[in-house]
Design a protein around this motif. Structure first.
Motif, PDB file in Angstrom:
ATOM      1  N   PRO A   1     -55.357  23.750   3.160  1.00 55.67           N
ATOM      2  CA  PRO A   1     -55.477  22.581   4.042  1.00 55.67           C
ATOM      3  C   PRO A   1     -54.739  21.378   3.465  1.00 55.67           C
ATOM      4  CG  PRO A   1     -57.632  23.518   3.565  1.00 55.67           C
ATOM      5  CD  PRO A   1     -56.643  24.214   2.685  1.00 55.67           C
ATOM      6  N   HIS A   2     -54.483  20.421   4.315  1.00 49.35           N
ATOM      7  CA  HIS A   2     -53.768  19.215   3.922  1.00 49.35           C
ATOM      8  C   HIS A   2     -54.416  18.531   2.721  1.00 49.35           C
ATOM      9  CE1 HIS A   2     -50.894  16.007   4.868  1.00 49.35           C
ATOM     10  NE2 HIS A   2     -51.813  15.213   4.386  1.00 49.35           N
ATOM     11  N   ASN A   3     -55.716  18.652   2.568  1.00 54.99           N
ATOM     12  CA  ASN A   3     -56.394  17.976   1.467  1.00 54.99           C
ATOM     13  C   ASN A   3     -56.528  18.866   0.237  1.00 54.99           C
ATOM     14  OD1 ASN A   3     -58.379  19.723   2.291  1.00 54.99           O
ATOM     15  ND2 ASN A   3     -60.021  18.236   2.227  1.00 54.99           N
ATOM     16  N   ALA A   4     -55.604  19.778   0.048  1.00 57.80           N
ATOM     17  CA  ALA A   4     -55.658  20.696  -1.089  1.00 57.80           C
ATOM     18  C   ALA A   4     -55.642  19.950  -2.420  1.00 57.80           C
ATOM     19  CB  ALA A   4     -54.504  21.682  -1.022  1.00 57.80           C
ATOM     20  N   TYR A   5     -55.123  18.746  -2.447  1.00 60.14           N
ATOM     21  CA  TYR A   5     -55.096  17.947  -3.669  1.00 60.14           C
ATOM     22  C   TYR A   5     -56.488  17.427  -4.038  1.00 60.14           C
ATOM     23  CZ  TYR A   5     -56.091  13.833  -0.983  1.00 60.14           C
ATOM     24  OH  TYR A   5     -56.728  12.930  -0.189  1.00 60.14           O
ATOM     25  N   ASN A   6     -57.433  17.563  -3.163  1.00 60.30           N
ATOM     26  CA  ASN A   6     -58.717  16.869  -3.269  1.00 60.30           C
ATOM     27  C   ASN A   6     -59.656  17.519  -4.292  1.00 60.30           C
ATOM     28  OD1 ASN A   6     -60.642  14.990  -2.731  1.00 60.30           O
ATOM     29  ND2 ASN A   6     -61.194  15.764  -0.718  1.00 60.30           N
ATOM     30  N   THR A   7     -59.281  17.409  -5.565  1.00 56.27           N
ATOM     31  CA  THR A   7     -60.136  17.862  -6.659  1.00 56.27           C
ATOM     32  C   THR A   7     -60.596  16.632  -7.420  1.00 56.27           C
ATOM     33  OG1 THR A   7     -58.315  18.031  -8.240  1.00 56.27           O
ATOM     34  CG2 THR A   7     -58.815  20.011  -6.913  1.00 56.27           C
ATOM     35  N   ASN A   8     -61.626  16.777  -8.215  1.00 54.57           N
ATOM     36  CA  ASN A   8     -62.107  15.636  -9.009  1.00 54.57           C
ATOM     37  C   ASN A   8     -61.000  15.099  -9.906  1.00 54.57           C
ATOM     38  OD1 ASN A   8     -64.663  15.732  -7.902  1.00 54.57           O
ATOM     39  ND2 ASN A   8     -65.467  17.064  -9.498  1.00 54.57           N
ATOM     40  N   GLU A   9     -60.250  16.010 -10.532  1.00 54.23           N
ATOM     41  CA  GLU A   9     -59.189  15.598 -11.456  1.00 54.23           C
ATOM     42  C   GLU A   9     -58.080  14.839 -10.718  1.00 54.23           C
ATOM     43  OE1 GLU A   9     -60.311  18.747 -11.124  1.00 54.23           O
ATOM     44  OE2 GLU A   9     -61.404  19.026 -12.988  1.00 54.23           O
ATOM     45  N   ALA A  10     -57.678  15.350  -9.576  1.00 54.78           N
ATOM     46  CA  ALA A  10     -56.600  14.707  -8.824  1.00 54.78           C
ATOM     47  C   ALA A  10     -57.028  13.337  -8.318  1.00 54.78           C
ATOM     48  CB  ALA A  10     -56.162  15.593  -7.663  1.00 54.78           C
ATOM     49  N   VAL A  11     -58.232  13.248  -7.790  1.00 48.19           N
ATOM     50  CA  VAL A  11     -58.734  11.960  -7.295  1.00 48.19           C
ATOM     51  C   VAL A  11     -58.850  10.973  -8.446  1.00 48.19           C
ATOM     52  CG1 VAL A  11     -60.697  10.785  -6.220  1.00 48.19           C
ATOM     53  CG2 VAL A  11     -59.882  12.959  -5.286  1.00 48.19           C
ATOM     54  N   ARG A  12     -59.305  11.433  -9.606  1.00 44.16           N
ATOM     55  CA  ARG A  12     -59.405  10.555 -10.787  1.00 44.16           C
ATOM     56  C   ARG A  12     -58.028  10.024 -11.168  1.00 44.16           C
ATOM     57  NH1 ARG A  12     -63.082   7.589 -12.174  1.00 44.16           N
ATOM     58  NH2 ARG A  12     -61.448   6.114 -12.324  1.00 44.16           N
ATOM     59  N   ARG A  13     -57.007  10.912 -11.166  1.00 37.02           N
ATOM     60  CA  ARG A  13     -55.639  10.491 -11.489  1.00 37.02           C
ATOM     61  C   ARG A  13     -55.123   9.475 -10.483  1.00 37.02           C
ATOM     62  NH1 ARG A  13     -54.485  15.724 -12.860  1.00 37.02           N
ATOM     63  NH2 ARG A  13     -53.711  16.134 -10.774  1.00 37.02           N
ATOM     64  N   ILE A  14     -55.412   9.694  -9.206  1.00 37.62           N
ATOM     65  CA  ILE A  14     -54.978   8.758  -8.163  1.00 37.62           C
ATOM     66  C   ILE A  14     -55.632   7.398  -8.383  1.00 37.62           C
ATOM     67  CG2 ILE A  14     -55.144   8.233  -5.688  1.00 37.62           C
ATOM     68  CD1 ILE A  14     -54.894  11.320  -5.233  1.00 37.62           C
ATOM     69  N   ILE A  15     -56.917   7.393  -8.667  1.00 38.69           N
ATOM     70  CA  ILE A  15     -57.640   6.133  -8.915  1.00 38.69           C
ATOM     71  C   ILE A  15     -57.076   5.435 -10.143  1.00 38.69           C
ATOM     72  CG2 ILE A  15     -59.864   5.158  -9.614  1.00 38.69           C
ATOM     73  CD1 ILE A  15     -61.158   7.358  -7.810  1.00 38.69           C
ATOM     74  N   ASP A  16     -56.890   6.181 -11.239  1.00 34.51           N
ATOM     75  CA  ASP A  16     -56.373   5.586 -12.475  1.00 34.51           C
ATOM     76  C   ASP A  16     -54.972   5.004 -12.270  1.00 34.51           C
ATOM     77  OD1 ASP A  16     -58.708   6.290 -13.784  1.00 34.51           O
ATOM     78  OD2 ASP A  16     -57.838   8.066 -14.755  1.00 34.51           O
ATOM     79  N   THR A  17     -54.118   5.740 -11.562  1.00 31.46           N
ATOM     80  CA  THR A  17     -52.763   5.264 -11.301  1.00 31.46           C
ATOM     81  C   THR A  17     -52.783   4.020 -10.418  1.00 31.46           C
ATOM     82  OG1 THR A  17     -51.874   7.507 -11.497  1.00 31.46           O
ATOM     83  CG2 THR A  17     -50.508   5.891 -10.339  1.00 31.46           C
TER      84      THR A  17
END
Length: 79
Positions: free
Chosen positions: A44-60
């Motif tokens: 699905p389009h939200n395949a990036y939606n893991t805890n690690e990926a979301v954390r990286r997005i927030i940190d960036t």
């Protein structure tokens, strides 16, 4: 990445419902052919939606905001 996620589905349904000119026939056929390869996994389009990926997005995002506020923008895209 598929250009249009609505192209993922069984052919009978896609042709029965009609595309009403919304989709390029080439893209439709390419998507269906791609799905038949044994080494292709479609998520699905939200395949990036893991805890690690979301954390990286927030940190960036936080880092970019802080850098910009300090007058030294980060992640600048140049031509």
């Amino acid at each position: 990445m598929l250009p249009d996620e609505t192209l993922v589905g069984d052919e009978a349904r896609l042709f029965a419902e009609g595309t009403e000119g919304q989709h390029d026939l080439r893209a439709l056929v390419a998507s269906q052919v791609l799905l038949r390869f044994p080494n292709v996994l479609v998520t699905p389009h939200n395949a990036y939606n893991t805890n690690e990926a979301v954390r990286r997005i927030i940190d960036t995002t936080i880092s970019d905001i802080e850098s910009s506020a300090a007058g030294q923008p980060g992640n600048v895209v140049l031509d």
